[in-house]
Design an enzyme around this catalytic site. Structure first.
Site, mmCIF file in Angstrom:
data_model
loop_
_atom_site.group_PDB
_atom_site.id
_atom_site.type_symbol
_atom_site.label_atom_id
_atom_site.label_comp_id
_atom_site.label_asym_id
_atom_site.label_seq_id
_atom_site.Cartn_x
_atom_site.Cartn_y
_atom_site.Cartn_z
ATOM 1 N N HIS A 296 -50.921 -20.793 -16.652
ATOM 2 C CA HIS A 296 -52.058 -19.999 -17.139
ATOM 3 C C HIS A 296 -52.963 -19.587 -15.975
ATOM 4 C CE1 HIS A 296 -51.545 -22.587 -20.984
ATOM 5 N NE2 HIS A 296 -51.149 -21.368 -21.306
ATOM 6 N N LYS B 187 -50.343 -24.365 -34.731
ATOM 7 C CA LYS B 187 -50.414 -25.509 -33.813
ATOM 8 C C LYS B 187 -51.542 -26.473 -34.159
ATOM 9 C CE LYS B 187 -48.372 -23.214 -29.864
ATOM 10 N NZ LYS B 187 -48.624 -22.548 -28.589
HETATM 11 N N1 COA Z 1 -47.118 -20.180 -17.743
HETATM 12 C C1 COA Z 1 -46.697 -21.292 -18.327
HETATM 13 N N2 COA Z 1 -46.818 -21.536 -19.668
HETATM 14 C C2 COA Z 1 -47.389 -20.580 -20.412
HETATM 15 C C3 COA Z 1 -47.837 -19.381 -19.869
HETATM 16 C C4 COA Z 1 -47.696 -19.196 -18.470
HETATM 17 N N3 COA Z 1 -48.098 -18.094 -17.867
HETATM 18 N N4 COA Z 1 -48.343 -18.619 -20.862
HETATM 19 C C5 COA Z 1 -48.197 -19.332 -22.001
HETATM 20 N N5 COA Z 1 -47.624 -20.511 -21.728
HETATM 21 C C6 COA Z 1 -47.274 -21.551 -22.716
HETATM 22 C C7 COA Z 1 -48.480 -22.096 -23.437
HETATM 23 O O1 COA Z 1 -49.000 -23.239 -22.803
HETATM 24 C C8 COA Z 1 -47.917 -22.403 -24.791
HETATM 25 O O2 COA Z 1 -47.349 -23.711 -24.785
HETATM 26 P P1 COA Z 1 -47.268 -24.574 -26.135
HETATM 27 O O3 COA Z 1 -46.423 -23.780 -27.102
HETATM 28 O O4 COA Z 1 -46.643 -25.820 -25.701
HETATM 29 O O5 COA Z 1 -48.691 -24.728 -26.621
HETATM 30 C C9 COA Z 1 -46.781 -21.414 -24.995
HETATM 31 O O6 COA Z 1 -46.479 -20.928 -23.702
HETATM 32 C C10 COA Z 1 -47.149 -20.255 -25.880
HETATM 33 O O7 COA Z 1 -48.306 -19.628 -25.367
HETATM 34 P P2 COA Z 1 -48.929 -18.335 -26.060
HETATM 35 O O8 COA Z 1 -47.852 -17.379 -26.377
HETATM 36 O O9 COA Z 1 -50.068 -17.884 -25.229
HETATM 37 O O10 COA Z 1 -49.388 -18.893 -27.470
HETATM 38 P P3 COA Z 1 -50.657 -19.703 -27.812
HETATM 39 O O11 COA Z 1 -50.358 -20.542 -28.989
HETATM 40 O O12 COA Z 1 -51.185 -20.415 -26.619
HETATM 41 O O13 COA Z 1 -51.707 -18.565 -28.206
HETATM 42 C C11 COA Z 1 -52.847 -17.068 -29.733
HETATM 43 C C12 COA Z 1 -51.529 -17.747 -29.337
HETATM 44 C C13 COA Z 1 -53.963 -18.118 -29.854
HETATM 45 C C14 COA Z 1 -53.226 -16.048 -28.687
HETATM 46 C C15 COA Z 1 -52.599 -16.384 -31.102
HETATM 47 O O14 COA Z 1 -52.226 -17.348 -32.061
HETATM 48 C C16 COA Z 1 -53.808 -15.635 -31.582
HETATM 49 O O15 COA Z 1 -53.997 -14.482 -31.224
HETATM 50 N N6 COA Z 1 -54.656 -16.278 -32.417
HETATM 51 C C17 COA Z 1 -55.861 -15.656 -32.970
HETATM 52 C C18 COA Z 1 -55.643 -15.242 -34.439
HETATM 53 C C19 COA Z 1 -54.965 -13.880 -34.512
HETATM 54 O O16 COA Z 1 -55.469 -12.876 -34.086
HETATM 55 N N7 COA Z 1 -53.774 -13.890 -35.136
HETATM 56 C C20 COA Z 1 -52.960 -12.689 -35.271
HETATM 57 C C21 COA Z 1 -52.099 -12.489 -34.059
HETATM 58 S S1 COA Z 1 -51.106 -11.038 -34.188
#
Ligand code: COA
Length: 162
Positions: free
Chosen positions: A20, A44
């Site tokens: 990140h 989650k």
């Molecule tokens: N390097 C290494 N790991 C990374 C990374 C990077 N550059 N980017 C992401 N990851 C990892 C994260 O740590 C995460 O790990 P985990 O699954 O073990 O927690 C995984 O990859 C997925 O990350 P990401 O795709 O960013 O998902 P997220 O769960 O962290 O975030 C939200 C998702 C919060 C952005 C999304 O649910 C959201 O937008 N929520 C708001 C509500 C909303 O608008 N919903 C409608 C969406 S269309």
């Protein structure tokens, strides 16, 4: 440089990892202001509270003057509108991320046509990294020093060790 200069980097950041942080560093060079926003992924169950996740990110980004960190429990598309952002930044890891990211990007652009989702490719060394892996290793007493920023390393271990 883009016409509008505010970008948003959303995620659950449970906790923030070096993957990140790499995206934050690179995106902060592309925009006048980058807002890192801790959001809710309803699929989650998080280990760190929203306030803890924000605090950890702030500690790692203290030196980046154009980066702000916030929490929001709303929709990403609405948050982007409220902030007047032109871009949502996402880090793309393996090919397996693509379908899910594509679906989210299309949904967000339908909800807020003024915002573009931009993907930065994750560096090769972070390709396999995830927050849940870091949590698992730390809770079992493993070494997470190569996965999280030094400055928050001890705090994460103390919080997660069994
Ligand atoms: N390097 C290494 N790991 C990374 C990374 C990077 N550059 N980017 C992401 N990851 C990892 C994260 O740590 C995460 O790990 P985990 O699954 O073990 O927690 C995984 O990859 C997925 O990350 P990401 O795709 O960013 O998902 P997220 O769960 O962290 O975030 C939200 C998702 C919060 C952005 C999304 O649910 C959201 O937008 N929520 C708001 C509500 C909303 O608008 N919903 C409608 C969406 S269309």
């Amino acid at each position: 440089m883009m016409k509008n200069d505010i970008a948003i980097y959303p995620g659950s950041f449970d906790p923030i990892t070096l993957g990140h942080l790499d995206i934050i560093h690179r995106a902060s060079k592309l925009f006048t202001k980058l807002i890192v926003v801790v959001m809710v992924n309803p699929k989650k169950q998080c280990s760190f509270s929203p306030a803890e996740r924000v605090e950890l990110i702030k500690k790692c980004t203290d030196d980046l003057l154009n980066v702000e960190v916030e929490f929001s429990d709303g929709l990403l598309a609405d948050y982007a509108k409220e902030k007047g952002a032109c871009a949502i930044i996402k880090g793309l890891r393996a090919l397996s991320d693509f379908e899910y990211e594509f679906q989210m990007a299309l949904t967000n652009s339908k909800l807020n046509p003024d915002v573009e989702t931009l993907f930065l490719t994750t560096r090769a060394e972070n390709m396999y990294l995830s927050s849940s892996m870091v949590r698992q290793i730390a809770s079992m007493g493993g070494d997470i020093s190569g996965f999280v920023p030094d400055i928050i390393h001890k705090q994460i271990i103390n919080r997660l060790k069994g």
